[in-house]
Design an enzyme around this catalytic site. Structure first.
Site, PDB file in Angstrom:
ATOM      1  N   ASN A 194      78.267  28.552  62.385  1.00 40.68           N
ATOM      2  CA  ASN A 194      78.775  27.715  63.462  1.00 40.68           C
ATOM      3  C   ASN A 194      79.904  26.871  62.878  1.00 40.68           C
ATOM      4  O   ASN A 194      79.661  25.947  62.111  1.00 40.68           O
ATOM      5  CB  ASN A 194      77.652  26.823  64.024  1.00 40.68           C
ATOM      6  N   GLU A 199      80.671  28.344  68.351  1.00 40.02           N
ATOM      7  CA  GLU A 199      81.332  27.079  68.692  1.00 40.02           C
ATOM      8  C   GLU A 199      82.807  27.112  68.278  1.00 40.02           C
ATOM      9  O   GLU A 199      83.301  26.223  67.585  1.00 40.02           O
ATOM     10  CB  GLU A 199      80.606  25.883  68.074  1.00 40.02           C
ATOM     11  N   ASP A 205      73.579  30.594  66.135  1.00 43.51           N
ATOM     12  CA  ASP A 205      73.014  29.261  66.265  1.00 43.51           C
ATOM     13  C   ASP A 205      72.079  29.298  67.466  1.00 43.51           C
ATOM     14  O   ASP A 205      72.519  29.243  68.606  1.00 43.51           O
ATOM     15  CB  ASP A 205      74.143  28.240  66.452  1.00 43.51           C
ATOM     16  N   ASN A 215      69.891  27.024  68.193  1.00 43.03           N
ATOM     17  CA  ASN A 215      69.590  25.665  68.643  1.00 43.03           C
ATOM     18  C   ASN A 215      68.093  25.466  68.874  1.00 43.03           C
ATOM     19  O   ASN A 215      67.669  24.805  69.826  1.00 43.03           O
ATOM     20  CB  ASN A 215      70.395  25.308  69.901  1.00 43.03           C
ATOM     21  N   ASP A 252      70.105  27.977  62.522  1.00 45.54           N
ATOM     22  CA  ASP A 252      70.859  29.233  62.495  1.00 45.54           C
ATOM     23  C   ASP A 252      69.967  30.334  61.924  1.00 45.54           C
ATOM     24  O   ASP A 252      69.476  30.233  60.797  1.00 45.54           O
ATOM     25  CB  ASP A 252      72.115  29.058  61.655  1.00 45.54           C
ATOM     26  N   ASP A 287      79.353  20.821  60.655  1.00 46.54           N
ATOM     27  CA  ASP A 287      78.037  20.251  60.389  1.00 46.54           C
ATOM     28  C   ASP A 287      76.984  21.328  60.128  1.00 46.54           C
ATOM     29  O   ASP A 287      75.822  21.021  59.838  1.00 46.54           O
ATOM     30  CB  ASP A 287      77.591  19.302  61.512  1.00 46.54           C
ATOM     31  N   HIS A 288      77.385  22.587  60.208  1.00 50.20           N
ATOM     32  CA  HIS A 288      76.533  23.724  59.838  1.00 50.20           C
ATOM     33  C   HIS A 288      77.045  24.341  58.540  1.00 50.20           C
ATOM     34  O   HIS A 288      78.235  24.200  58.195  1.00 50.20           O
ATOM     35  CB  HIS A 288      76.560  24.814  60.904  1.00 50.20           C
TER      36      HIS A 288
END
Length: 257
Positions: free
Chosen positions: A7, A34, A147, A149, A218, A247-248
């Protein structure tokens, strides 16, 4: 074959980080999520110069998914999940690469929960379950990477008690992922690291990266036709600590195909 999911949290703003990682890790297939870029803003030339063909489904400002393949062009087989013609969010793309069918997905976040966004997340997972079940009927090598989530278990979050009411960890979404895996898919990272705290995401807030206050969001799920060829799996966590990083961090597997 090395297959990764990443991501990128805005592909154009973080393109240098992505290109550096591609050069270092040399994955054969990469699922990106993303993108935060419309289709015409996807950096196909830069990726082609880096040695990667690509298919992508962009969306302005948010969402967006892509599949990269080193040295070849992925053969696109699907854009979007079936089951809702009115869903315009760019969250799923599928392509064949070197004999493996790869589904790249970016599941909805779902917050705040309960609420309309959470309801959409559950409906989306229902469609993913249906499509995944259909893929299994073909008895071919399939990897569903992205991802999700979803925090699958308490082992996958630094402080489970703080996430009980979050859409990433609510019982409904954990059950949805559990039911998906229960169709016959293998959670590759957990299969090879059954007892380790493995994280793929660290928030920008509250020094989460420095404190290793992470989550595992993920995942790479393998169909039975390829699960037996899994040889390695991990997370390139150091990428998260770089300047202007997502941030991943990239999660990856290696399979002998």
């Amino acid at each position: 074959m090395k297959i990764a999911t990443f991501n990128v949290n805005g592909i154009n703003g973080r393109l240098p980080v992505l290109l550096d990682w591609l050069a270092e890790a040399e994955p054969d297939v990469v699922c990106l999520q993303e993108l935060k870029a419309s289709g015409d803003k996807f950096p196909k030339t830069a990726l082609r110069d880096a040695g990667y063909g690509a298919v992508w489904l962009g969306q302005k400002s948010w969402n967006g998914v892509a599949i990269l393949a080193r040295g070849v062009d992925p053969i696109e087989t699907r854009r979007g999940l079936p089951g809702d013609e009115d869903d315009t969010q760019s969250r799923y793309i599928e392509a064949a690469v070197s004999g493996v069918l790869v589904g790249c997905l970016y599941a909805p976040n779902g917050n705040p929960a309960p609420g309309p966004k959470f309801d959409y997340k559950l409906r989306w997972f229902g469609r993913l379950q249906q499509h995944a079940a259909e893929l299994l009927t073909h008895n071919i090598p399939v990897v569903l990477a992205g991802d999700y989530n979803v925090i699958p278990t308490e082992l996958d979050v630094y402080k489970p008690e703080r996430w009980q009411d979050d859409a990433l960890f609510r019982p409904e979404v954990r059950l949805a992922l559990h039911e998906l895996v229960g169709q016959g898919w293998t959670d590759a990272i957990r299969a090879l690291h059954p007892d380790e705290r493995v994280y793929t995401f660290w928030d920008y807030l509250r020094n989460a990266w420095g404190r290793n206050a992470g989550l595992r969001l993920d995942h790479l799920l393998l169909s039975p036709a390829i699960a037996g060829q899994l040889t390695a799996a991990g997370v390139d966590r150091e990428v998260r600590g770089r300047e202007k990083a997502s941030d991943h961090a990239p999660a990856w597997i290696e399979v002998s195909v």
